[in-house]
Write an enzyme that holds these catalytic residues in place. Structure first.
Site, mmCIF file in Angstrom:
data_model
loop_
_atom_site.group_PDB
_atom_site.id
_atom_site.type_symbol
_atom_site.label_atom_id
_atom_site.label_comp_id
_atom_site.label_asym_id
_atom_site.label_seq_id
_atom_site.Cartn_x
_atom_site.Cartn_y
_atom_site.Cartn_z
ATOM 1 N N THR A 217 0.815 -1.220 0.000
ATOM 2 C CA THR A 217 0.000 0.000 0.000
ATOM 3 C C THR A 217 0.839 1.257 0.000
ATOM 4 O OG1 THR A 217 -0.156 -0.185 2.404
ATOM 5 C CG2 THR A 217 -1.969 -1.090 1.122
ATOM 6 N N CYS A 218 2.014 1.218 0.629
ATOM 7 C CA CYS A 218 2.850 2.426 0.700
ATOM 8 C C CYS A 218 3.346 2.840 -0.675
ATOM 9 C CB CYS A 218 4.036 2.203 1.632
ATOM 10 S SG CYS A 218 3.552 1.879 3.332
ATOM 11 N N ALA A 219 3.464 1.871 -1.585
ATOM 12 C CA ALA A 219 4.010 2.160 -2.914
ATOM 13 C C ALA A 219 2.970 2.025 -4.010
ATOM 14 C CB ALA A 219 5.194 1.233 -3.202
#
Length: 1477
Positions: free
Chosen positions: A1443-1445
């Protein structure tokens, strides 16, 4: 003691012994003795949550430690130890003297020094020379000897080369010079490569070439040595016939390294085609190296190199047109760029630049994948070609279709598919606008009277197709006008004026008529802006005078050549009057001042190029050369040794450039600008124009006479006008429309103002302000869609004529301006006033210091306190340099230094601690009507004195003070008084702005209200970081963004909000990221520290997420730190869990049991967010509260909601609310202290608003209103004075009072008032209060209610296949053409609303996409291949995400149906936890 009187020995002691440092190194002191000293300041703090796990990190990462550089030589290291030894000896001597002095203070408080000295002495200085060096040298010499004897034993030589090569990879130049003979090794390797006997030993040749490459990398000096031994032809011959591809590729790699330094030698050796003759057989890596060799060789070609370049150009042409590799394209483009700049004979370029190359350049300019730098190069190549060759200029006009090229070039900067041109141009880089304007200048022959441009010597070739030319002229004229209006950059505007002069010189009568309205609008607008500047004695400016002469010269051409078309139009735009005023101005100058007594012009004004001057040109010298257009870079030397440009005598790893770049093209287009010549020429042209105008001034249109009569009638209309009746308003607007649009006549913007209609209409509407809703309803009916847009256009034209908003600049030019100004230091003189302080030596009375201009006076105060502490420290440990009385007093006063504080003033005005150095001085200079640039020329004097009221500050108070300092910029702007627009910079445009605001009321068409000219000014003003960060933005920027926000695109207003409301740290961080390429910014450690934001990582439980969230908002809501959320017992960290937290809390705030929002079972339902009926399904609007009940808990929730929303904006988090736009419309009104509903009690407008909140209730009130005279119907409803759907009584004892035909209107009024006003104001106030804890609510006024609704979650998202294809990046196993990617996009485009929310939450952590949809995702949405393992098939795997990327790992499923089912399973089961994938 005085710093400048320090002995050399004392100086050594000071610099070495007192090397303690803190983090914020932002201030350097310069005393009279040129002893530069540095002081650093820093503060760290830790917060612990109540029941919340709290970690604090810095956003820039952990502190790094760096080992010493192995390449430092023995002398340097020994010198450092010698200096330290000298300092230690000095300390010992002073301490021994102090022990013998009875008046010396007890040294126990400095007890660390004896131990410190002992530790330092025991350390000693180690021997840097390692053992075994001679043995290693002997072995390497033996290996070199084996290579030398390669003819005798090739295999032994090959193995020796392999070992030498491996050793080279593990060493450095420092060791290399001590372990082997470099010259001997080089001769041996070249001998192997050149030996006829060994040419068949291909493996040996490859090892020799590889060893040579490694040697070059370790010792770049050997490159020149090898070139002198003819290594270039030796290696070149190995490419004539390729028998071993590995050898060829190694040769190319070695030659590419040589070409970076000796490209000229490769060029002179000729045979460049040898490097690319087997291009198609090479790997992509080798292809890049081959092209790089040719590029490095050709980037600095000269005129006599034409045959060599021509020989290779055909092959390059084929590669250029057919390759898709970005690196190869860039390298070949450099070759073409260099050729265009050096081969300035038209026949040369005619031979080189074929139609295929021109076509491909145009395709690159139009393409969305081409980088900006490459686009600029392509445009400049076309410009140079058109300037040099009349044949190529004709080909570009006749053969190439340039209009679509310009359109596609700018479309990349569209925010939406329907974005108009003027809004697109706001976001186009000025470098691109400048290049486009310059290309148009280059295409056309020189204008008739070249007032701004140099002579064009190219041969003019008649066109075969005049229609192509006329079409180009017709289409580019509006484009050039829009570019001029939408930029305030001097260089861009000057090129536009030259281009327009050439365009109008080429036009025929038909084209001139088609573009008349654009040209006249531009001429009128520019003259209207210039005339007040001349009147205010600002005429000694090159920029103003060059714009003036450019416009009047264009005006002279059109009124001379096309008088029957243009004379009447320039009269209607007031151009004749403006020209007359300008001519009178220059007449007065000529009458009052003779030529020899004219005031000299400052250096900046006499810049001939108008480009940003390089630093060395800021010392009082002006340009005397004609303009050589560039980008402000220094010109490189024109010598044969260009390859060594920038290198010293020795090389290190970082000295060799990655590639050779071509010289910047010089365009000798713009003429030298001398102020006296400009004024004389302008005076002559204006006089000529007045004679041309002749009697045109006496002509007046009958339509204008009718409008003047209407203006007179407006002042007396009140007598007969009934503002309560729709009929009267309809008649009024119909009359006005018939005057503005009368047959073929259409009122111009100038005529709207000059006839007095704008002011009369504005004042008339102001008199009936309470009935504007009725008026606006009638206005919309009369004008309709078509005439409405025309009327808004007229208002914008009028605004452009009358506005006088000036841009405030920081006074820096060239590379120091813009974002680079953040790292600029300013010299100030500090003058102490007041009683003498113990420890104050004479250097404190008037020291000159250098400090970052963006630093605050709190930092300066900290510096001075540190200086005082240091002085007392020195007086204590060195008693022989201060008398005993002072030393004793200093010791006793040590504790008082903690509370020592100072007050500052400049020009008799007190300065706040939160003011920046630049801001305080700028305000002082502005108050005295002085130029801000003066502060950089001489050191301003700052008065400082001791603050006698300073008291001890606790740690908690320090932390709170730190928070306030971070918020101080937002507070400064929020406290700026919103004064009456009639008495500010808005005075001249007040009436037009009022009419625009009236027209905008409740109108959803935002684009037509955006004013490109004023938007460009605001964007330019925000490019002055020092002005913004110092809190001294001009009043008009605040007034317009708050009261007339519709004038600007939302992206500009969001930028303004970020700059003025989010605090210093985020502001500087934003500018640093915005200017990634600036070495000055990125290498400024002090500025990096100043813009460092702290992250608070909070670990929470999912079970109590709402209550924990409220606790977080209570504790950290106003914190300047960035909040990051993690979940207990889950692995996931970073952006994904944080976004989910914000989305989950958004949903929790919408729960029915909280009783925050209006919900009615009978209301029309909208699409629900989910199956859970505990959540509000309607658009969120506050439920009215019982004013007699205890509402403290409810109001606290609204306060938390405000903090939550403010926090999301501060940290750029996505929310998932579905607010009713009336909620923010009412919060805006409440903040402005306006009535929420019209006091005129216009039932129709109030019911319209109520229908947005409760459609059923609105219909019921309509029924009551329509039957208010029928007592039977009203009474049969048995209504009482109780708010429908609640137990809230509208009046005292309302439950017992029935509604009848007599009191029904009172009942309706009270219901409307309670639902839309009385019953919700406390909730609105609580929301504003909570929001203002994060940053002042006034900042939110720059965003309109419907924009805020979209910003916080209620936005339509584009999931069309076209958008998805443009926003998805396929990598690591997939390309955008992979079948799996096609299937994924088809599935995503077919998702329903709920599936879209699930997929978005699965991918990002939030169920909503950011502003801009998929385009707004950062990082970009990327899909990669997920490999199957352990004998499993891809169909047995679920997709997973990071999710962070925004990273989707997708297996290669066997069909689309299986992919859809696996995606749905992952979306549903993967939510609710962040685990390893």
């Amino acid at each position: 003691m005085d710093d400048h009187d320090m002995s050399e020995e004392d100086e050594s002691f000071y610099s070495d012994a007192h090397s303690y440092r803190e983090e914020h190194d932002i201030l350097h002191e310069h005393d009279e003795g040129d002893n530069d000293e540095e002081e650093d300041y820093g503060m760290t703090s830790t917060d612990n949550g109540d029941g919340i796990d709290d970690d604090e990190d810095e956003s820039d990462g952990e502190n790094e430690s760096h080992d010493g550089d192995d390449e430092h030589n023995d002398d340097h290291v020994s010198g450092r130890y010698a200096n330290l030894q000298s300092a230690l000896d000095r300390i010992s001597q002073l301490r021994a003297d102090a022990q013998g002095n009875p008046d010396t203070p007890n040294n126990s408080q400095f007890g660390m020094f004896p131990e410190l000295l002992s530790m330092l002495r025991e350390g000693g200085i180690s021997n840097l020379n390692g053992g075994g060096a001679d043995e290693e040298k002997s072995r390497l010499d033996k290996l070199i000897e084996n290579v030398t004897n390669a003819n005798d034993d090739p295999y032994f030589a090959m193995e020796s080369l392999r070992e030498i090569s491996e050793n080279l990879l593990m060493t450095n130049q420092f060791v290399l010079d001590r372990t082997l003979s470099v010259k001997k090794l080089l001769r041996s390797i070249i001998g192997v490569l050149d030996s006829p006997i060994l040419q068949g030993e291909l493996e040996l040749q490859m090892q020799a070439c590889r060893c040579l490459y490694n040697l070059f990398e370790i010792n770049p000096d050997t490159v020149s040595m090898a070139v002198h031994q003819d290594i270039i032809p030796i290696l070149q011959n190995k490419l004539l016939e390729i028998n071993f591809i590995d050898l060829a590729e190694q040769v190319l790699e070695t030659l590419e390294f040589i070409s970076r330094v000796h490209g000229r030698d490769i060029l002179l050796s000729g045979k460049l085609s040898h490097y690319i003759q087997y291009f198609d057989f090479f790997t992509i890596h080798a292809q890049r190296k081959a092209i790089a060799i040719v590029s490095n060789a050709c980037c600095r070609v000269k005129l006599n190199d034409f045959p060599t370049v021509q020989d290779v150009f055909l092959s390059l042409n084929n590669i250029f047109v057919n390759t898709a590799d970005e690196d190869i394209i860039t390298k070949i483009l450099n070759i073409v760029y260099a050729a265009a700049g050096q081969f300035t004979k038209d026949s040369m370029l005619d031979d080189l630049f074929t139609e295929n190359i021109l076509n491909h350049l145009i395709q690159m300019i139009s393409g969305t994948d081409t980088t900006l730098q490459n686009k600029l190069k392509c445009i400049d190549i076309l410009s140079q070609s058109a300037l040099v060759s009349g044949k190529l200029a004709r080909a570009l006009i006749e053969v190439q279709d340039l209009c679509p090229m310009f359109e596609n070039c700018f479309n990349e900067y569209k925010k939406t598919p329907n974005t108009p041109l003027h809004e697109i141009l706001m976001f186009v880089p000025k470098s691109l606008l400048k290049s486009v304007a310059r290309l148009l200048v280059s295409l056309f022959p020189a204008e008739k009277d070249q007032v701004l441009s140099e002579c064009d010597h190219k041969k003019i070739i008649p066109l075969d197709n005049e229609e192509k030319l006329n079409l180009l002229l017709k289409n580019t004229t509006p484009l050039l006008v829009e570019i001029y209006i939408n930029t305030v950059d001097f260089d861009v505007r000057r090129y536009v004026l030259i281009a327009l002069a050439r365009v109008v010189s080429c036009m025929n009568k038909s084209t001139a008529a088609d573009v008349c309205k654009y040209l006249v609008r531009l001429i009128g607008s520019v003259l209207a802006q210039v005339e007040p500047s001349l009147r205010n004695d600002e005429s000694n400016s090159i920029e103003i005078n060059s714009s003036l002469i450019g416009v009047v010269s264009i005006l002279q051409i059109v009124v001379t050549d096309f008088s029957d078309i243009y004379l009447s139009q320039v009269k209607r735009e007031g151009v004749v009057e403006l020209v007359n005023k300008i001519a009178n101005h220059f007449r007065k100058i000529n009458n009052c001042t003779d030529e020899n007594s004219r005031t000299s012009v400052n250096d900046h004004d006499i810049e001939s190029a108008g480009e940003i001057p390089p630093k060395e040109n800021l010392d009082g010298r002006g340009h005397s050369e004609s303009e050589e257009d560039g980008d402000g870079e220094e010109e490189e030397e024109e010598d044969d040794e260009y390859d060594h440009h920038g290198f010293g005598l020795g090389f290190s790893d970082g000295d060799i450039p990655d590639s050779v770049k071509p010289k910047k093209l010089k365009f000798n287009i713009c003429k030298k600008l001398a102020l006296n010549n400009l004024e004389a020429k302008t005076c002559q042209i204006t006089e000529d124009l007045l004679s041309i105008f002749g009697t045109a001034q006496k002509v007046q249109l009958n339509e204008l006479k009718d409008i003047e009569k209407l203006v007179t009638e407006l002042h007396s209309l009140d007598i007969h006008f009934n503002c309560t009746k729709d009929e009267d308003w309809l008649q009024f607007w119909t009359t006005l429309q018939n005057h503005i649009f009368c047959g073929s006549f259409e009122l111009s913007g100038f005529e709207l103002v000059s006839t007095g209609l704008a002011s009369a209409l504005s004042e008339f509407l102001s008199r009936y302000e309470d009935w504007l809703s009725v008026s606006h309803r009638a206005f919309n009916k009369v004008f309709g869609e078509n005439n409405f847009k025309k009327f808004v256009g007229i208002l914008h034209a009028a605004l452009n004529r009358v506005e006088s908003f000036n841009i405030l600049e920081c006074g820096l030019q060239g590379e120091e301006s813009g974002v680079a100004s953040l790292s600029k230091q300013i010299r100030i003189t500090l003058q102490y006033e007041g009683p003498v302080i113990n420890g104050l030596d004479s250097s404190f009375t008037s020291p000159t210091v250098s400090i970052h201009s963006i630093s605050s006076f709190a930092t300066l105060n900290e510096f001075l306190r540190h200086r005082f502490a240091r002085a007392q420290f020195l007086n204590t440990i060195i008693p022989n340099v201060a008398n005993s009385e002072e030393a004793t007093s200093s010791t006793n006063d040590f504790e008082g230094l903690k509370n020592l504080s100072f007050e500052f003033s400049y020009n008799n005005a007190d300065i706040a601690m939160t003011d920046t150095i630049f801001g305080a001085i700028a305000k002082g200079l502005k108050k005295e009507n002085k130029d801000i640039a003066d502060m950089w020329k001489q050191a301003p004097s700052i008065i400082y004195r001791k603050n006698e009221t300073a008291s001890s500050v606790s740690r908690s108070e320090e932390e709170e003070e730190g928070r306030e300092q971070e918020r101080c910029l937002a507070i400064i702007y929020s406290d700026r008084t919103m004064v009456d627009s009639k008495s500010t910079e808005l005075k001249s445009s007040h009436h037009v702005l009022t009419l625009l605001k009236f027209a905008k009321q409740d109108n959803s068409e935002h684009d037509i209200f955006i004013n490109s000219k004023i938007s460009a000014k605001l964007s330019r003003q925000l490019d002055e970081p020092l002005i913004v960060a110092s809190g001294i933005l001009p009043d008009w920027t605040l007034q317009l963004t708050r009261e007339y926000s519709f004038l600007f695109p939302i992206s500009t207003r969001l930028l303004f909000l970020r700059c003025t409301s989010f605090g210093y740290a985020r502001l500087i961080e934003f500018w640093k990221h915005r200017n990634d390429g600036s070495k000055n910014i990125n290498n400024d450690e002090q500025l990096q520290l100043l813009g460092r934001t702290v992250r608070h990582k909070l670990r929470i439980s999912r079970n109590t997420i709402f209550l924990t969230g409220l606790k977080i908002l209570s504790k950290y809501g106003s914190s300047p730190s960035i909040l990051e959320i993690e979940y207990q017992d889950e692995i996931g960290t970073g952006l994904g869990p944080t976004l989910e937290f914000y989305a989950t809390l958004s949903k929790e705030f919408a729960k029915k049991p909280l009783k925050m929002w209006r919900t009615d079972d009978y209301a029309s339902k909208v699409e629900e967010q989910g199956d859970d009926t505990d959540y509000i399904s309607e658009l969120l609007f506050p439920a009215p509260i019982d004013l007699k009940a205890d509402n403290a808990k409810l109001l606290e929730l609204f306060e938390f909601l405000g903090t939550f929303i403010g926090r999301s904006m501060l940290d750029s988090r996505i929310l998932d609310f579905r607010f009713n736009k009336l909620f923010f419309e009412f919060t805006h009104k409440r903040y402005r202290k306006m009535d929420l509903v019209d006091t005129c009690n216009d039932f129709e407008s109030l019911c319209t608003k109520l229908s947005l909140v409760d459609a059923q209730l609105s219909r019921s009130l309509h029924y009551l209103y329509e039957n208010k005279g029928d007592d039977d119907k009203i009474s049969s409803l048995t209504l009482t004075f109780v708010l429908p759907g609640t137990d809230i009584e509208l009046i005292e004892n309302g439950a017992n009072i029935l509604v009848n035909s007599i009191n029904v209107e009172d009942f309706i009024a009270k219901v409307l008032s309670y639902v839309l006003d009385t019953g919700i104001v406390q909730q609105l106030d609580a929301f504003i209060k909570g929001f203002s804890k994060v940053f002042p609510y006034v900042g939110l006024l720059s965003l309109m209610p419907d924009e805020l609704v979209e910003l916080f979650g209620r936005v339509e998202e584009d999931w069309s296949p076209k958008t998805l294809y443009s926003c998805i990046s396929a990598d690591h196993g997939y390309t955008i053409d992979s079948p799996t990617i096609h299937e994924l996009i088809a599935i995503m485009a077919d998702f329903d609303g709920q599936e879209r929310r699930l997929f978005t939450q699965f991918l990002t952590g939030s169920p909503k996409l950011p502003i801009g949809g998929f385009r707004g995702l950062k990082p970009k949405f990327t899909v990669v291949l997920k490999h199957a393992e352990y004998d499993l098939t891809p169909d047995q795997y679920l997709p997973s995400v990071m999710t962070c990327a925004n990273y989707l790992k997708l297996p290669k499923y066997s069909d689309q149906q299986i992919m859809r089912s696996r995606l749905k399973q992952a979306m549903e089961e993967g939510s609710g936890a962040f685990l390893l994938s």
